[in-house]
Design an enzyme around this catalytic site. Structure first.
Site, PDB file in Angstrom:
ATOM      1  N   ASP A  60       0.857  -1.192   0.000  1.00 47.07           N
ATOM      2  CA  ASP A  60       0.000   0.000   0.000  1.00 47.07           C
ATOM      3  C   ASP A  60       0.894   1.243   0.000  1.00 47.07           C
ATOM      4  O   ASP A  60       1.662   1.462   0.935  1.00 47.07           O
ATOM      5  CB  ASP A  60      -0.903  -0.022   1.237  1.00 47.07           C
ATOM      6  CG  ASP A  60      -1.852   1.161   1.260  1.00 47.07           C
ATOM      7  OD1 ASP A  60      -1.585   2.105   2.023  1.00 47.07           O
ATOM      8  OD2 ASP A  60      -2.834   1.159   0.519  1.00 47.07           O
ATOM      9  N   ASP A 393     -10.443   1.122   2.118  1.00 51.39           N
ATOM     10  CA  ASP A 393     -10.244   1.489   0.699  1.00 51.39           C
ATOM     11  C   ASP A 393     -11.471   1.124  -0.124  1.00 51.39           C
ATOM     12  O   ASP A 393     -11.929   1.899  -0.964  1.00 51.39           O
ATOM     13  CB  ASP A 393      -9.018   0.754   0.124  1.00 51.39           C
ATOM     14  CG  ASP A 393      -7.704   1.402   0.557  1.00 51.39           C
ATOM     15  OD1 ASP A 393      -7.785   2.418   1.258  1.00 51.39           O
ATOM     16  OD2 ASP A 393      -6.633   0.890   0.214  1.00 51.39           O
TER      17      ASP A 393
END
Length: 562
Positions: A60, A393
């Protein structure tokens, strides 16, 4: 503007531009390999004291940059970009850094040719306007009620994450939760507050497949008197309070002088009557469940249990707000101001269950809840933390689509189309701005090129084929090829519509704006002046003279610690 006399350090001119560009490129190169589904992972070591290290393995972009400790101010502002993108739209954190780094890289040639930074920035801003216009042209509007399309979009956006191995699970949870809390504001506008009204409860144990979205609220509390109060109520009438149900204590220290023994009894009686009146005011509305954010005395507990009312005390303000949204109740500050309309009747079931060693209260099966809880189960806390990051997300992507239901092609197809359109348009631009404008068009190709590199395919051959297919429609007046891009898993050049590789319009537009505006800001910096007072050794001479850094000194400095 004042500077410290003891030390004045100054860099200026093209040296500063080169230093800023090099620092920004270094940051972009760190996370370049984490773009796409076949991306590399980064292992982050964080010294935790005592000779131990905390190890985080992730791909990420935002999580990696958060852990970096950099000294150069330009590198710090690049890291801020990723954080801004994450807070604003929740996705595209790696893309924005790669794109900003490339925009600065292509500007370096113009700095060497003594182009003024303002000219470059003007061309970049023109390119941004045209890029957003191309996005509007190729965007496809979808129906947010079409679950299959929504599922495909959320899955393609979190396909690069750890939880993609669990199939549709995370995407399903995200879509269910954001659909519940979505509020229509009228005129086609939607509000989805995922921070305030969606609570993620992580309970270790069980399997990840046991995770689900509750149509209501779950809190880590039990009733005040478990033996005397009911733990299961169907269709409860709920009253929410923001006031204590106990005798008021004085603001300051209070002394009372009692002359007779009977006065003590009168004082106690007054306290009891005060609590009894409070409870009577609440009980006349015939509630089944009373929840307060403050304390609840033993006497009030006795009156409630005698009337068959369950009570929960010392609840968090945020949880109370969620219960109000889910059950339709209104939080009341004073019991004497209670009205029938303040009583919540929207909940279908109140139940206290034991999960593991702890008791959890569930207020679920609500009729029209505008708040919900996602219950995550899993083998360990580390797994649950990673799943929660991915879920945030996914919820951000679902929220973006509900607020602005437009899709653009993924797999680098959007950037290629924008690049082809800008290249074509650059021929009609007059003056010195033509060249930086064309360079911005080439910079957009960084995303598909990086995707191809991370897939392990022949980059030059792939990019040549893609550029041919992307530029063809714009010279021949049709736009069918706007959806041709790279499949990040196999490296094949395919139609993104067929493979269901999509991106949210909001995420792409935000990434373009953030990257180009940040590049313009860094290019406009022509001076770095630091006035920091240096500590002098005992017996040393007076304040040192201001120093101007030479070109050789700037080149010898490490911009990013190795």
């Amino acid at each position: 503007m004042t500077f410290c006399k003891d030390s004045l350090k100054r860099e200026s001119g093209s040296k500063v531009h080169h230093a800023n560009i090099q620092a920004s490129k270094a940051v972009a190169d760190i996370i370049r390999t984490t773009l796409g589904p076949r991306s590399m992972l980064k292992m982050l070591l964080d010294a935790a004291g005592g000779g131990l290290s905390r190890i985080v393995v992730t791909n990420d972009g935002n999580a990696i940059l958060r852990e970096l400790d950099v000294a150069h101010p330009a590198a710090k502002s690049m890291i801020e970009l990723s954080r801004t993108q994450d807070e604003e739209v929740g996705d595209g954190t790696t893309s924005v850094i790669v794109l900003a780094g490339e925009m600065l890289h292509v500007a370096e040639a113009f700095i060497d040719k003594n182009y003024h930074p303002t000219v470059i920035c003007r061309a970049y801003n023109k390119a941004l306007e045209d890029a957003i216009a191309v996005l509007d042209k190729i965007a496809m509007t979808i129906d947010v009620k079409d679950r299959a399309t929504m599922l495909g979009l959320v899955k393609s956006c979190i396909g690069t994450k750890f939880t993609s191995q669990f199939g549709d699970l995370i995407a399903d949870l995200a879509i269910d939760a954001t659909t519940i809390v979505g509020v229509e504001l009228g005129q086609g506008l939607h509000e989805v507050d995922i921070k305030k009204y969606i609570k993620v409860e992580k309970v270790p144990g069980g399997q990840l497949e046991d995770s689900n979205v509750l149509k209501g609220v779950m809190i880590n509390k039990d009733v005040v008197a478990p033996g005397k109060m009911r733990r299961k109520i169907v269709n409860p009438r709920i009253i929410l309070l923001d006031s204590p149900l106990e005798y008021k204590k004085g603001e300051n220290q209070t002394n009372a002088e009692l002359l007779k023994e009977e006065d003590w009894s009168v004082l106690l009686k007054m306290e009891e009557e005060y609590i009894e009146n409070l409870c009577a005011q609440i009980l006349k509305f015939k509630p089944d469940l009373v929840i307060t954010e403050k304390g609840l005395s033993d006497l009030a507990c006795h009156y409630f249990s005698k009337a068959g009312v369950s009570a929960i005390r010392r609840l968090r303000k945020t949880d109370n707000n969620r219960i109000a949204k889910a059950s339709g109740a209104v939080i009341v500050n004073r019991p004497d101001e209670l009205q029938e309309s303040d009583v919540g009747t929207g909940a279908g079931l109140f139940e206290v269950r034991k999960i593991g060693d702890e008791f959890f209260a569930f207020i679920v099966d609500c009729k029209d809840p505008k708040a919900c809880t996602i219950l995550l189960r899993g083998a360990s806390k580390d797994l649950l933390n990673e799943v929660e990051r991915n879920l945030q997300d996914a919820m951000s992507v679902a929220r973006n689509i509900i607020k602005n239901p437009k899709l653009v092609p993924g797999g680098g197809a959007t950037e290629l189309t924008v690049s082809a359109m800008l290249k074509q348009k650059s021929s009609s631009i007059e003056g010195i701005e033509k060249w930086p404008y064309e360079a911005a068009a080439i910079a957009f190709e960084a995303i598909p090129r990086t995707l191809a590199q991370n897939c392990g395919v022949n980059v030059i051959r792939t990019m040549t084929t893609l550029q041919g297919k992307a530029s063809y429609p714009y010279y021949h007046g049709s736009g069918e090829n706007a959806w041709i891009g790279i499949d990040g898993n196999t490296g094949e050049i395919t139609d993104m519509k067929e493979r269901k590789i999509w991106d949210s319009y909001t995420v792409k537009a935000q990434a373009f704006k953030t990257a180009i505006e940040a590049a313009c800001m860094l290019l406009r910096i022509d001076d770095i002046v630091s006035g920091i007072k240096k500590k002098q050794a005992p017996g040393a001479q007076g304040p040192s003279k201001p120093t101007i850094e030479q070109e050789g000194d700037a080149d010898n400095e490490n911009m990013i610690p190795e």
